[in-house]
Design a protein around this motif. Structure first.
Motif, PDB file in Angstrom:
ATOM      1  N   PHE A  66       0.846  -1.212   0.022  1.00  0.00           N
ATOM      2  CA  PHE A  66      -0.167   0.056  -0.047  1.00  0.00           C
ATOM      3  C   PHE A  66       0.832   1.313   0.104  1.00  0.00           C
ATOM      4  O   PHE A  66       0.591   2.308  -0.792  1.00  0.00           O
ATOM      5  CB  PHE A  66      -0.804  -0.086   1.243  1.00  0.00           C
ATOM      6  N   ARG A  69       2.379   1.726  -3.365  1.00  0.00           N
ATOM      7  CA  ARG A  69       1.251   2.214  -4.384  1.00  0.00           C
ATOM      8  C   ARG A  69       0.455   3.609  -3.879  1.00  0.00           C
ATOM      9  O   ARG A  69       0.584   4.322  -4.993  1.00  0.00           O
ATOM     10  CB  ARG A  69       0.199   1.098  -4.404  1.00  0.00           C
ATOM     11  N   GLN A  70       0.633   3.897  -2.796  1.00  0.00           N
ATOM     12  CA  GLN A  70       0.125   5.339  -2.532  1.00  0.00           C
ATOM     13  C   GLN A  70       1.274   6.601  -3.067  1.00  0.00           C
ATOM     14  O   GLN A  70       0.627   7.509  -3.238  1.00  0.00           O
ATOM     15  CB  GLN A  70      -0.224   5.326  -0.941  1.00  0.00           C
ATOM     16  N   GLU A  73       1.339   8.668  -7.415  1.00  0.00           N
ATOM     17  CA  GLU A  73       0.159   9.236  -7.990  1.00  0.00           C
ATOM     18  C   GLU A  73      -0.020   9.472  -9.179  1.00  0.00           C
ATOM     19  O   GLU A  73       0.980   9.647 -10.033  1.00  0.00           O
ATOM     20  CB  GLU A  73       0.055  10.602  -7.045  1.00  0.00           C
ATOM     21  N   LYS A  77      -5.652   8.019 -12.237  1.00  0.00           N
ATOM     22  CA  LYS A  77      -6.005   7.322 -10.924  1.00  0.00           C
ATOM     23  C   LYS A  77      -7.139   8.231 -10.088  1.00  0.00           C
ATOM     24  O   LYS A  77      -8.193   7.561  -9.776  1.00  0.00           O
ATOM     25  CB  LYS A  77      -4.901   6.880 -10.079  1.00  0.00           C
ATOM     26  N   THR A 100      -5.501   2.299  -3.123  1.00  0.00           N
ATOM     27  CA  THR A 100      -5.188   3.552  -3.240  1.00  0.00           C
ATOM     28  C   THR A 100      -6.104   4.402  -3.915  1.00  0.00           C
ATOM     29  O   THR A 100      -6.448   5.660  -3.703  1.00  0.00           O
ATOM     30  CB  THR A 100      -3.685   3.656  -3.795  1.00  0.00           C
ATOM     31  N   THR A 101      -6.672   3.740  -4.979  1.00  0.00           N
ATOM     32  CA  THR A 101      -7.723   4.393  -5.540  1.00  0.00           C
ATOM     33  C   THR A 101      -9.039   4.586  -4.820  1.00  0.00           C
ATOM     34  O   THR A 101      -9.391   5.981  -5.054  1.00  0.00           O
ATOM     35  CB  THR A 101      -8.181   3.722  -7.178  1.00  0.00           C
ATOM     36  N   VAL A 103      -8.789   5.250  -1.714  1.00  0.00           N
ATOM     37  CA  VAL A 103      -8.496   6.469  -0.898  1.00  0.00           C
ATOM     38  C   VAL A 103      -8.900   7.825  -1.564  1.00  0.00           C
ATOM     39  O   VAL A 103      -9.398   8.618  -1.067  1.00  0.00           O
ATOM     40  CB  VAL A 103      -7.088   6.432  -0.214  1.00  0.00           C
ATOM     41  N   GLN A 104      -8.486   7.772  -3.026  1.00  0.00           N
ATOM     42  CA  GLN A 104      -8.778   8.956  -3.882  1.00  0.00           C
ATOM     43  C   GLN A 104     -10.018   9.328  -3.919  1.00  0.00           C
ATOM     44  O   GLN A 104     -10.646  10.317  -3.926  1.00  0.00           O
ATOM     45  CB  GLN A 104      -8.320   8.656  -5.201  1.00  0.00           C
ATOM     46  N   SER A 123      -7.790   3.352   6.523  1.00  0.00           N
ATOM     47  CA  SER A 123      -7.341   4.560   5.700  1.00  0.00           C
ATOM     48  C   SER A 123      -8.469   5.140   5.320  1.00  0.00           C
ATOM     49  O   SER A 123      -8.429   6.342   5.123  1.00  0.00           O
ATOM     50  CB  SER A 123      -6.377   3.823   4.319  1.00  0.00           C
ATOM     51  N   SER A 147      -2.214  -4.541   2.520  1.00  0.00           N
ATOM     52  CA  SER A 147      -3.150  -3.494   1.931  1.00  0.00           C
ATOM     53  C   SER A 147      -4.039  -2.704   2.683  1.00  0.00           C
ATOM     54  O   SER A 147      -4.634  -1.931   2.330  1.00  0.00           O
ATOM     55  CB  SER A 147      -4.278  -4.333   1.050  1.00  0.00           C
TER      56      SER A 147
END
Length: 251
Positions: A66, A69-70, A73, A77, A100-101, A103-104, A123, A147
């Motif tokens: 995670f 990947r975070q 950016e 995404k 991460t997507t 979270v976005q 998260s 994750s």
């Protein structure tokens, strides 16, 4: 033909056709199926492809943890996340997966949105602290640190009384024939359970996940009612998915 030449040809075929069959490769190369299967085993061990019965599929590269990947950016995404966030109607109960997507997606929600978000991702929960009208329900269980999501029997049991309108699912593989997949067995069980408790499942899929497969299958491609993809994802990759009855949304 040398082993290295065979492997290059296999990767070329995977890129072009989205799958390879051991029998067809053996005939093309003029070698035994055992030789082809050995090539596929070696390539799978290197993370170059995902073996399936009778052949192989492209391997998903989305396997980093995670935190890594975070740190990556991308405009694409964020666009996928924004398009997904716009699907939420005030008053709905939605399940948001980890990733991460996702979270976005949480960051794209309007501050005045009135809704309930159910998540097994700490998260996501933290991202929604600043949304005064969003009720946040956190699913507990064993924390899968790769994750940063909860998994296991306790997490699945906690879902038993929840009926959501939408489930936003993160995956590492989206393939028309191999379906939806991820890189961890318990995560696959958890995602399947989450989908079973929502009226519709929306998959968030960056370009590197389309036409790829991971080790653990979540379900058929039709488990998703909608898949949100990057705007420039080739139609050749999305057309077989659309042909299965899944709506493709380009972000």
């Amino acid at each position: 033909m040398l082993t290295s030449q065979r492997k290059t040809a296999i990767l070329d075929t995977l890129s072009r056709d989205g799958q390879v069959l051991a029998k067809a490769l053996a005939e093309e190369f003029g070698v035994s199926e055992d030789t082809v299967r050995r090539d596929l085993r070696e390539m799978a061990a290197e993370g170059l492809l995902q073996r399936v019965h009778g052949g192989a599929l492209p391997a998903s590269p989305a396997t980093a943890d995670f935190a890594h990947r975070q740190s990556i950016e991308s405009v694409a995404k964020r666009a996928v996340a924004r398009a997904a966030a716009e699907m939420i109607v005030p008053g709905q109960v939605v399940i948001v997966d980890g990733g991460t997507t996702a979270v976005q997606l949480a960051r794209c929600l309007p501050r005045d949105l009135r809704a309930t978000v159910v998540t097994h991702s700490p998260s996501i929960a933290v991202e929604l602290v600043g949304h005064p009208s969003v009720e946040v329900v956190v699913i507990g269980g064993r924390l899968y640190k790769h994750s940063i999501v909860t998994v296991g029997a306790a997490a699945i049991e906690a879902l038993s009384h929840i009926r959501a309108d939408l489930f936003f699912m993160g995956v590492t593989g989206v393939h028309a024939s191999a379906g939806l997949s991820t890189g961890d067995l318990e995560e696959a069980y958890m995602k399947r359970a989450l989908a079973a408790h929502a009226a519709e499942t929306v998959v968030l899929a960056s370009a590197d996940k389309i036409n790829a497969a991971s080790q653990y299958r979540i379900g058929e491609i039709t488990m998703a009612s909608t898949i949100v993809v990057e705007r420039n994802t080739p139609a050749a990759l999305t057309d077989p998915i659309a042909a299965a009855g899944v709506t493709i949304v380009r972000a």
